[in-house]
Write an enzyme that holds these catalytic residues in place. Structure first.
Site, PDB file in Angstrom:
ATOM      1  N   HIS A   1      45.007 -12.098 -19.123  1.00 16.26           N
ATOM      2  CA  HIS A   1      43.835 -11.757 -19.939  1.00 16.26           C
ATOM      3  C   HIS A   1      43.060 -12.994 -20.425  1.00 16.26           C
ATOM      4  O   HIS A   1      43.528 -14.111 -20.282  1.00 16.26           O
ATOM      5  CB  HIS A   1      44.216 -10.826 -21.106  1.00 16.26           C
ATOM      6  CG  HIS A   1      45.050 -11.438 -22.186  1.00 16.26           C
ATOM      7  ND1 HIS A   1      45.154 -10.869 -23.425  1.00 16.26           N
ATOM      8  CD2 HIS A   1      45.827 -12.533 -22.216  1.00 16.26           C
ATOM      9  CE1 HIS A   1      45.952 -11.600 -24.179  1.00 16.26           C
ATOM     10  NE2 HIS A   1      46.373 -12.610 -23.470  1.00 16.26           N
ATOM     11  N   GLU A   2      41.871 -12.760 -20.921  1.00 15.83           N
ATOM     12  CA  GLU A   2      40.978 -13.840 -21.402  1.00 15.83           C
ATOM     13  C   GLU A   2      40.713 -14.878 -20.319  1.00 15.83           C
ATOM     14  O   GLU A   2      40.648 -16.077 -20.594  1.00 15.83           O
ATOM     15  CB  GLU A   2      41.577 -14.516 -22.648  1.00 15.83           C
ATOM     16  CG  GLU A   2      41.890 -13.595 -23.798  1.00 15.83           C
ATOM     17  CD  GLU A   2      40.655 -13.061 -24.522  1.00 15.83           C
ATOM     18  OE1 GLU A   2      39.562 -13.633 -24.364  1.00 15.83           O
ATOM     19  OE2 GLU A   2      40.788 -12.051 -25.228  1.00 15.83           O
ATOM     20  N   GLY A   3      40.515 -14.411 -19.090  1.00 20.04           N
ATOM     21  CA  GLY A   3      40.303 -15.310 -17.955  1.00 20.04           C
ATOM     22  C   GLY A   3      41.627 -15.594 -17.282  1.00 20.04           C
ATOM     23  O   GLY A   3      42.490 -16.239 -17.867  1.00 20.04           O
TER      24      GLY A   3
END
Lengths: 601, 601
Positions: free
Chosen positions: B441-443
């Protein structure tokens, strides 16, 4: 989900093109068999895996066995699948015709197990233990023990377990406390607690045959005083019918992160005064009997890790081919269609890493299985002895390398699917959880390292390693005649030299009495050694593929063989380069781990 | 379980001895604060983490949120813990006094978050998202938006979310389809589906403030046409009271492998004709606003990974100190007592690997937090600009290195516990499952690699990397004056040279237009770069420890500092040696992943 969990084309490549398994039909034990029979059996396994094993893989994970205080409850699909497995003779794949078995080569039997395990490792826990236990009885049981216990196991009426660990003694078997008091006539009263017993209780079979390590009063200390006993859940009458319930109690189920389909138990023996047990072979030789048969069990663990890795690889490959997402870094036009995931370099890297681990791991494990066949039915004493030497050396690698690196492959499979891979709507997270067991059971990763470096790689002046490198060198020599493969032969050569040097350094330090220091990094030696062996197996696969490519294969086969060469390239360039720094570290006899004071953590 | 999940002594070392965080009280923003205040806050966090967060960590895992079609049900302990968190002001740690915040340095706030997250990452998901969303509003919201939405978030009455991904567009934000149709006065009708929305629905707060990326009709294609909107679950009246329910519907909960305490949702906007949304800032600048604030969110992800790794490390350390098992390889007498696990070299290796990852990761993340402080309140423009440059460069590393290697640490924690570690009776298997989210997540890990190599390491002629290496060189120069540390300075120097060379090679290839080839191994570059940075952070820790050792510390402190030096030695000898082969591979512009035909998999 309709994604296959095992690649039958690859299995065929490994069994026949790499290992020439069909040539075994020239040997007495397999004289009435042929490749058609083997293929039919593999096909049956694949059909059953798809129809009966894979469909309840997730359900068994979500509905793990429960114990209501009296009975263990398991979802009914497990028994349905196992009944079909038994009915089709798979429980006795390797046993003699006379005992009700199929007398198959180990390589074929292991290939079938890979198919089933990739579909459902939890359900396969039961036959895995049963076959392991029945193998011990085949080798060391009396005729009566074979008739009373082994044949019903082959027939699938009885299942089996291996009861080694205790709550206070997991890896350290010399500290087991379970007692066996002789009552005469080879019968003993067994009492004690056994921990981590997979398949320790269930109603999937009429009876459960526990093989139990225990100590007879007055026995020598440590592992030299351990004996092995048959302790059935129900005693068995002379006519084969079940007698009274033995004094074996389920004290509780363990609740695991994965592998949930297999019950894992704490068993109490002798709460009512002593469970009836029957000595196998001679007193105090129990560990020898158990470990003699452990080679195959350890191949089984390695192959199980490969199978889970394989299922994750195939699933993530299918996903990557069908999921559009993003664009190339040099083509960001948002009006253009999104690419399939597989077009992205990093996704391909994650797929290649998986392919290298799982197809390489499969090549390794089936090679080991083929060595078992050679050890059993090799043409002469020398061939059989050579196979045994190689197998002993490689067993810790076969058990451990897939357990470590096919788990890593499962991690990559999740990454390919992104957020979806992290959900229970897709199978890859379960494979990752299931596979995490494999570096722990049947001898931890660390213990395999001590076995490899502390014993097998250095004993007899490193004779086994020299033999292995002789075989590797033959592969390298042939590979060098193929222009595309010469680079990989050189890379493998360099790795082999690092390992030879490192091993000599350690052997010399061991001679100097620096035992702890020499073995401090045994686990890293194990990983390094495994990388070299995998580099060899990949070179062999590339060589086999290169030869096949020269014979004008079909387009589909051409792609398959080119994939082997590309993956050899991947493994040699991306992974084999780790060998040198590992070797430098190990050969430096680094003492960081030994000198740090526990208070400094 | 009474094992602490975070080491406050190490936090103090990082904050004060390494980062001189207490010197921030010399700056206007923190002028009325002092170290006693910071320590009291950290102590409060630790007490609350122990008493209110850790106790329901497993319960929340075993009882994930459910949705009955109308309402989401979450175990009550989550709200109790969060209510106390809010009551003690933690939701507004970094916000201005005027807005109801505590105006704390980011380093202190992040340290508090590490304490809470190590105790319970699932429950901390809610404040994590709320703080992230409130930070966006602080930076880009209008006064009215701040009053109406941000201040209630700081007060903990409203929670927040970040709605970026959609079912068909996870990593590829340029392909989002959610629409925002203007209705006048900065108000829009939002419609579309958002996937993977953590904390997307619950009754833990009065209201939920969704920050939603969407496209206004006629907007430019791709990421340049994305705008950012506030879409509250309930509209908010001018007096701050809740108005009518907005057109936002929970379409379903995602069922994850770990991180189960945080609801993760598919949200439908506009099923009834359009959800009311309020534009933040200007049209089409949404991604800029979101990513500007993403730096802190990404530090938060890295720190979350560290925290889970830390909890696992401390648990397995405690276990290793108290669990007897086995003997040394040169002392197998079964009559002797078993050793504690921590006496075994391989167990120490597993502990050192964890310590290196989690304490090194903590040093890295808090350094990044300190850079945020420097960027905000640095003494002059040059200092602030330098901090920003370093922070931009390091953010992908801060997010990714812990996500990869503290997950590995959690794998080791399980291994230390053996079979017990694989059961749900011990916390380590949950940490492993929870932490597997962080590389996604978050890239994703891969996207961070592209960000680092494709942009940050090479832009402005590699100015940021040069600046980083200047700082590293200063550490190396000082370290060389300490005899015990010279070796590590040399090792770090060699790594830095590899990275400089590799980066120059890639930058030249990029200049030549070989974009895809240059970036094919960007993920490996990220890992390699991270190893170098960690090598630096370990050298700094060793240097700080060596200085402290010269000042006659207490016995307990002496062991602590010696542990830092030993772990620096471990990391430099066991891990930093990976940099060279990585560098060779990346600099070779290897095309294995690009040239393989998808049919060859």
């Amino acid at each position: 989900m309709s994604v296959a969990t095992m690649n039958l084309r690859d299995l065929s490549f490994q069994l026949y093109e790499m290992l020439d398994t069909d040539s075994l039909v020239g040997r007495d034990r397999h004289a009435d068999q042929d490749r058609d029979i083997y293929d039919a059996i593999l096909k049956t396994a694949a059909d059953m895996a798809r129809d009966l094993f894979e469909p309840h893989n997730r359900k068994a994970d979500l509905n793990e066995p429960t114990f209501d205080g009296e009975k263990v409850h398991i979802i009914p699909e497990v028994k349905e699948a196992l009944d079909a497995y038994i009915e089709n003779g798979f429980m006795g794949m390797q046993h003699d015709y006379d005992d009700g078995g199929m007398q198959l080569p180990t390589a074929i039997a292991m290939a079938c197990n890979a198919i089933f395990t990739a579909a459902n490792t939890g359900t396969m826990g039961y036959p895995f233990l049963t076959v392991g236990a029945s193998n011990v009885l085949r080798a060391y049981g009396t005729d009566d023990q074979k008739n009373r216990f082994m044949k019903p196991m082959i027939a699938g009426r009885f299942f089996g377990t291996m009861c080694l660990s205790e709550p206070q003694a997991g890896s350290s078997l010399s500290d087991i406390k379970t007692k066996a008091v002789p009552t005469g006539g080879g019968t003993y009263k067994i009492s004690g607690s056994k921990m981590w017993i997979s398949a320790g209780e269930h109603d999937l079979s009429e009876n459960i045959v526990h093989l139990v390590l225990a100590k007879i009063p007055g026995a020598p200390d440590g592992v030299k005083g351990i004996s092995l006993f048959i302790v059935p859940k129900y005693l068995v009458n002379d006519d084969g019918s079940l007698g009274e319930r033995n004094d074996v109690t389920l004290a509780g189920l363990n609740h695991k992160m994965g592998y949930r389909g297999t019950t894992n138990t704490l068993l109490n023996f002798g709460e009512q005064g002593g469970a009836t047990g029957y000595l196998i072979g001679e007193e105090h030789k129990g560990l020898f009997y158990m470990f003699h048969m452990m080679n195959e069990a350890r191949i089984g663990v390695g192959l199980g890790a490969v199978s889970l890795g394989y299922a994750g690889y195939l699933y993530s490959l299918d996903y990557a081919k069908n999921r559009p997402q993003g664009r190339h870094p040099d083509g960001k036009d948002a009006r253009s269609d999104q690419l399939m995931l597989i077009e992205h370099a990093d996704i391909r890297r994650l797929l290649l890493a998986q392919k290298a681990a799982v197809e390489g791991g499969l090549a390794l494990c089936l090679y080991a299985a083929r060595l078992v066949d050679e050890e059993k039915t090799g043409p002469d004493e020398a061939a059989r002895a050579e196979a045994k030497t190689l197998l002993d050396l490689l067993t810790p690698v076969v058990k451990s390398w897939p357990s470590e690196f096919c788990l890593e492959a499962n991690k990559h499979a999740i990454q390919v699917l992104g957020g979806y891979g992290y959900t229970r709507d897709y199978p890859v997270e379960q494979y990752y959880r299931d596979n995490r067991l494999n570096p722990i059971h049947e001898g931890t990763h660390g213990i395999q390292g001590l076995d490899l470096l502390g014993r097998k790689a250095i004993m007899d002046n490193g004779a086994a390693l020299k033999l292995l490198i002789k075989h590797m060198t033959a592969t390298m020599d042939t590979a060098r005649t193929h222009p595309r493969l010469a680079e990989f032969a050189d890379r493998l050569d360099a790795s082999a030299q690092v390992i030879t040097r490192t091993t000599q350094t350690i052997a010399a330090a061991m001679q100097d009495g620096k035992i702890r220091l020499s073995l401090a990094n045994a686990t890293l030696y194990l990983d390094m050694f495994g990388h070299m062996v995998l580099g060899w197996k990949w070179l062999e696969q590339a060589l086999t593929a290169e030869r096949a490519l020269s014979e004008n294969p079909s387009d589909i086969d051409r792609a398959f063989y080119e994939g082997k060469i590309a993956t050899c390239q991947y493994f040699h360039r991306y992974e084999l380069c780790r060998v040198e720094p590992w070797g430098n570290l190990i050969a430096s006899l680094d003492d960081t781990t030994l000198t740090i004071d526990p208070d400094c953590f």
